[in-house]
Write a protein that holds these residues in place. Structure first.
Motif, PDB file in Angstrom:
ATOM      1  N   LEU A 106      75.855  27.215 -48.019  1.00 35.43           N
ATOM      2  CA  LEU A 106      74.765  27.308 -49.130  1.00 35.43           C
ATOM      3  C   LEU A 106      75.080  27.590 -50.471  1.00 35.43           C
ATOM      4  O   LEU A 106      74.654  26.808 -51.411  1.00 35.43           O
ATOM      5  CB  LEU A 106      73.588  27.947 -48.326  1.00 35.43           C
ATOM      6  CG  LEU A 106      72.409  28.085 -49.270  1.00 35.43           C
ATOM      7  CD1 LEU A 106      71.683  26.880 -49.391  1.00 35.43           C
ATOM      8  CD2 LEU A 106      71.337  29.139 -48.766  1.00 35.43           C
ATOM      9  N   LEU A 107      75.709  28.490 -50.709  1.00 37.81           N
ATOM     10  CA  LEU A 107      76.064  28.862 -51.947  1.00 37.81           C
ATOM     11  C   LEU A 107      76.954  28.075 -52.546  1.00 37.81           C
ATOM     12  O   LEU A 107      76.828  27.718 -53.867  1.00 37.81           O
ATOM     13  CB  LEU A 107      76.708  30.426 -52.040  1.00 37.81           C
ATOM     14  CG  LEU A 107      75.855  31.649 -51.781  1.00 37.81           C
ATOM     15  CD1 LEU A 107      76.625  32.882 -51.655  1.00 37.81           C
ATOM     16  CD2 LEU A 107      74.520  31.678 -52.719  1.00 37.81           C
ATOM     17  N   ASN A 108      77.907  27.513 -51.911  1.00 45.39           N
ATOM     18  CA  ASN A 108      78.768  26.494 -52.476  1.00 45.39           C
ATOM     19  C   ASN A 108      77.807  25.104 -52.915  1.00 45.39           C
ATOM     20  O   ASN A 108      78.005  24.647 -53.801  1.00 45.39           O
ATOM     21  CB  ASN A 108      79.713  26.154 -51.473  1.00 45.39           C
ATOM     22  CG  ASN A 108      80.677  24.867 -51.841  1.00 45.39           C
ATOM     23  OD1 ASN A 108      80.273  24.120 -52.651  1.00 45.39           O
ATOM     24  ND2 ASN A 108      81.990  24.930 -51.389  1.00 45.39           N
ATOM     25  N   ARG A 109      76.815  24.788 -52.081  1.00 47.59           N
ATOM     26  CA  ARG A 109      76.196  23.665 -52.553  1.00 47.59           C
ATOM     27  C   ARG A 109      75.432  23.911 -53.660  1.00 47.59           C
ATOM     28  O   ARG A 109      75.438  23.194 -54.580  1.00 47.59           O
ATOM     29  CB  ARG A 109      75.094  23.380 -51.196  1.00 47.59           C
ATOM     30  CG  ARG A 109      75.863  22.955 -50.113  1.00 47.59           C
ATOM     31  CD  ARG A 109      76.521  21.523 -50.099  1.00 47.59           C
ATOM     32  NE  ARG A 109      77.830  21.539 -49.676  1.00 47.59           N
ATOM     33  CZ  ARG A 109      78.886  20.891 -49.873  1.00 47.59           C
ATOM     34  NH1 ARG A 109      79.024  20.187 -51.004  1.00 47.59           N
ATOM     35  NH2 ARG A 109      80.079  20.936 -49.143  1.00 47.59           N
ATOM     36  N   VAL A 110      74.917  24.980 -53.734  1.00 45.64           N
ATOM     37  CA  VAL A 110      73.963  25.414 -54.989  1.00 45.64           C
ATOM     38  C   VAL A 110      74.873  25.586 -56.286  1.00 45.64           C
ATOM     39  O   VAL A 110      74.659  24.828 -57.185  1.00 45.64           O
ATOM     40  CB  VAL A 110      73.313  26.805 -54.691  1.00 45.64           C
ATOM     41  CG1 VAL A 110      72.899  27.547 -56.307  1.00 45.64           C
ATOM     42  CG2 VAL A 110      72.118  26.826 -53.848  1.00 45.64           C
ATOM     43  N   TYR A 111      76.123  26.150 -56.239  1.00 44.93           N
ATOM     44  CA  TYR A 111      77.046  26.271 -57.153  1.00 44.93           C
ATOM     45  C   TYR A 111      77.679  24.992 -57.459  1.00 44.93           C
ATOM     46  O   TYR A 111      77.572  24.541 -58.804  1.00 44.93           O
ATOM     47  CB  TYR A 111      78.222  27.089 -56.917  1.00 44.93           C
ATOM     48  CG  TYR A 111      79.312  27.232 -57.794  1.00 44.93           C
ATOM     49  CD1 TYR A 111      79.086  28.058 -58.944  1.00 44.93           C
ATOM     50  CD2 TYR A 111      80.407  26.428 -57.609  1.00 44.93           C
ATOM     51  CE1 TYR A 111      79.907  27.963 -59.934  1.00 44.93           C
ATOM     52  CE2 TYR A 111      81.730  26.501 -58.570  1.00 44.93           C
ATOM     53  CZ  TYR A 111      81.091  27.502 -59.645  1.00 44.93           C
ATOM     54  OH  TYR A 111      82.406  27.566 -60.662  1.00 44.93           O
ATOM     55  N   ARG A 113      75.872  22.142 -57.349  1.00 43.18           N
ATOM     56  CA  ARG A 113      74.761  21.417 -58.035  1.00 43.18           C
ATOM     57  C   ARG A 113      74.643  21.745 -59.528  1.00 43.18           C
ATOM     58  O   ARG A 113      74.077  21.076 -60.335  1.00 43.18           O
ATOM     59  CB  ARG A 113      73.353  21.472 -57.332  1.00 43.18           C
ATOM     60  CG  ARG A 113      73.484  20.580 -56.120  1.00 43.18           C
ATOM     61  CD  ARG A 113      72.144  20.643 -55.544  1.00 43.18           C
ATOM     62  NE  ARG A 113      72.250  19.282 -54.632  1.00 43.18           N
ATOM     63  CZ  ARG A 113      71.181  18.476 -54.725  1.00 43.18           C
ATOM     64  NH1 ARG A 113      70.099  18.539 -55.554  1.00 43.18           N
ATOM     65  NH2 ARG A 113      71.270  17.434 -54.140  1.00 43.18           N
ATOM     66  N   LEU A 114      74.645  23.048 -59.842  1.00 40.65           N
ATOM     67  CA  LEU A 114      74.541  23.747 -60.951  1.00 40.65           C
ATOM     68  C   LEU A 114      75.687  24.144 -61.981  1.00 40.65           C
ATOM     69  O   LEU A 114      75.425  23.998 -63.108  1.00 40.65           O
ATOM     70  CB  LEU A 114      73.690  25.030 -60.884  1.00 40.65           C
ATOM     71  CG  LEU A 114      72.483  24.948 -60.215  1.00 40.65           C
ATOM     72  CD1 LEU A 114      72.101  26.505 -60.089  1.00 40.65           C
ATOM     73  CD2 LEU A 114      71.274  24.425 -60.797  1.00 40.65           C
ATOM     74  N   ARG A 115      76.851  23.665 -61.455  1.00 34.83           N
ATOM     75  CA  ARG A 115      77.962  23.907 -62.344  1.00 34.83           C
ATOM     76  C   ARG A 115      78.154  23.225 -63.390  1.00 34.83           C
ATOM     77  O   ARG A 115      78.297  23.721 -64.452  1.00 34.83           O
ATOM     78  CB  ARG A 115      79.196  23.586 -61.220  1.00 34.83           C
ATOM     79  CG  ARG A 115      80.571  23.957 -61.946  1.00 34.83           C
ATOM     80  CD  ARG A 115      81.584  23.493 -61.088  1.00 34.83           C
ATOM     81  NE  ARG A 115      81.635  21.996 -60.514  1.00 34.83           N
ATOM     82  CZ  ARG A 115      82.319  21.631 -59.818  1.00 34.83           C
ATOM     83  NH1 ARG A 115      83.484  22.390 -59.310  1.00 34.83           N
ATOM     84  NH2 ARG A 115      82.420  20.376 -59.202  1.00 34.83           N
ATOM     85  N   ARG A 124      77.606  30.525 -67.003  1.00 37.84           N
ATOM     86  CA  ARG A 124      78.495  30.344 -66.061  1.00 37.84           C
ATOM     87  C   ARG A 124      79.245  31.257 -65.258  1.00 37.84           C
ATOM     88  O   ARG A 124      79.153  31.479 -64.024  1.00 37.84           O
ATOM     89  CB  ARG A 124      79.552  28.821 -66.188  1.00 37.84           C
ATOM     90  CG  ARG A 124      78.731  27.624 -66.519  1.00 37.84           C
ATOM     91  CD  ARG A 124      79.848  26.537 -66.509  1.00 37.84           C
ATOM     92  NE  ARG A 124      80.935  26.625 -67.379  1.00 37.84           N
ATOM     93  CZ  ARG A 124      80.703  26.089 -68.672  1.00 37.84           C
ATOM     94  NH1 ARG A 124      79.627  25.456 -69.120  1.00 37.84           N
ATOM     95  NH2 ARG A 124      81.704  26.294 -69.613  1.00 37.84           N
ATOM     96  N   LEU A 131      76.511  35.158 -57.711  1.00 36.18           N
ATOM     97  CA  LEU A 131      76.915  34.446 -56.395  1.00 36.18           C
ATOM     98  C   LEU A 131      77.648  35.191 -55.587  1.00 36.18           C
ATOM     99  O   LEU A 131      77.674  35.426 -54.408  1.00 36.18           O
ATOM    100  CB  LEU A 131      77.050  32.893 -56.463  1.00 36.18           C
ATOM    101  CG  LEU A 131      75.956  32.014 -57.017  1.00 36.18           C
ATOM    102  CD1 LEU A 131      76.676  30.424 -57.113  1.00 36.18           C
ATOM    103  CD2 LEU A 131      75.061  31.951 -56.024  1.00 36.18           C
ATOM    104  N   LYS A 135      77.386  36.945 -52.006  1.00 37.46           N
ATOM    105  CA  LYS A 135      78.119  36.620 -50.683  1.00 37.46           C
ATOM    106  C   LYS A 135      78.774  37.394 -50.323  1.00 37.46           C
ATOM    107  O   LYS A 135      79.062  37.714 -49.209  1.00 37.46           O
ATOM    108  CB  LYS A 135      78.969  35.638 -51.181  1.00 37.46           C
ATOM    109  CG  LYS A 135      79.989  34.749 -50.351  1.00 37.46           C
ATOM    110  CD  LYS A 135      80.708  33.870 -50.803  1.00 37.46           C
ATOM    111  CE  LYS A 135      81.606  32.973 -49.794  1.00 37.46           C
ATOM    112  NZ  LYS A 135      83.000  33.677 -49.625  1.00 37.46           N
TER     113      LYS A 135
END
Length: 141
Positions: A106-111, A113-115, A124, A131, A135
Motif C-alpha cells: 500500500l505505501l509503495n502505491r501511495v508513494y 502516485r505522489l512522488r 519529498r 512513510l 512502515k
C-alpha cells in the motif's frame, strides 16, 4: 536442519533491523507448502541471491519488499523461504508478517502516485521519512 536447508551469509542492509549485515539465514526449500504473503523468501536478482518479504502474487509471479525501503520489486525465481536468523551467537525466528507485507504494498502505491507531484525536494524527503516511520513502526520486530 531439514533436508535441503542451508545457512547462508548475508551482506547489505536492505532488510534493515530484521536481518542485520553479516548475519546468517537458514534457507529452506518450499517443499509441499507454497510461498505465502508476508514470508521472507530468497530469490535470484541479477544473478545474486536476494532475501525480501513477499508482498503480492499475480499472474506473472511474486512482488517483494526489502523492509528498509518503500519500493516493491518483481522477484526472480524463488529459491526458498527464510525462517531463522543467526547473528552474534543467537538464533532468532523470522515469522511471516502478512500485515507488514500488505502495508508495504500500500505505501509503495501511495508513494508512486505522489512522488512526481510533491514540488520541493525537502517536501519529498519529509514525506518519504514519514512513510518509512509508519512502515518501520509497530509491525517491525
Amino acid at each position: 536442519m531439514q533436508g535441503g536447508s542451508r545457512w547462508l551469509g548475508t551482506r547489505g542492509c536492505c532488510m534493515g533491523r530484521q536481518i542485520p549485515r553479516g548475519a546468517e539465514v537458514l534457507l529452506e526449500p518450499f517443499g509441499e507448502r507454497p510461498p505465502r504473503v508476508g514470508e521472507l523468501a530468497a530469490y535470484l536478482r541479477s544473478g545474486e541471491l536476494a532475501v525480501h518479504r513477499l508482498c503480492r502474487r499475480d499472474a506473472d509471479g511474486w512482488w517483494a519488499n526489502p523492509d528498509a525501503r518503500i519500493i516493491v520489486e518483481r522477484t526472480g525465481p524463488l529459491i526458498g523461504r527464510v525462517r531463522l536468523l543467526r547473528h552474534r551467537g543467537r538464533l532468532q525466528s523470522l515469522p511471516a508478517r502478512p500485515g507488514r507485507a500488505q502495508l508495504a504494498w500500500l505505501l509503495n502505491r501511495v508513494y508512486l502516485r505522489l512522488r512526481g507531484r510533491l514540488p520541493l525536494a525537502a517536501l519529498r524527503g519529509w514525506f518519504f521519512s514519514r512513510l518509512m516511520r509508519l512502515k518501520l513502526g509497530p509491525l517491525s520486530s
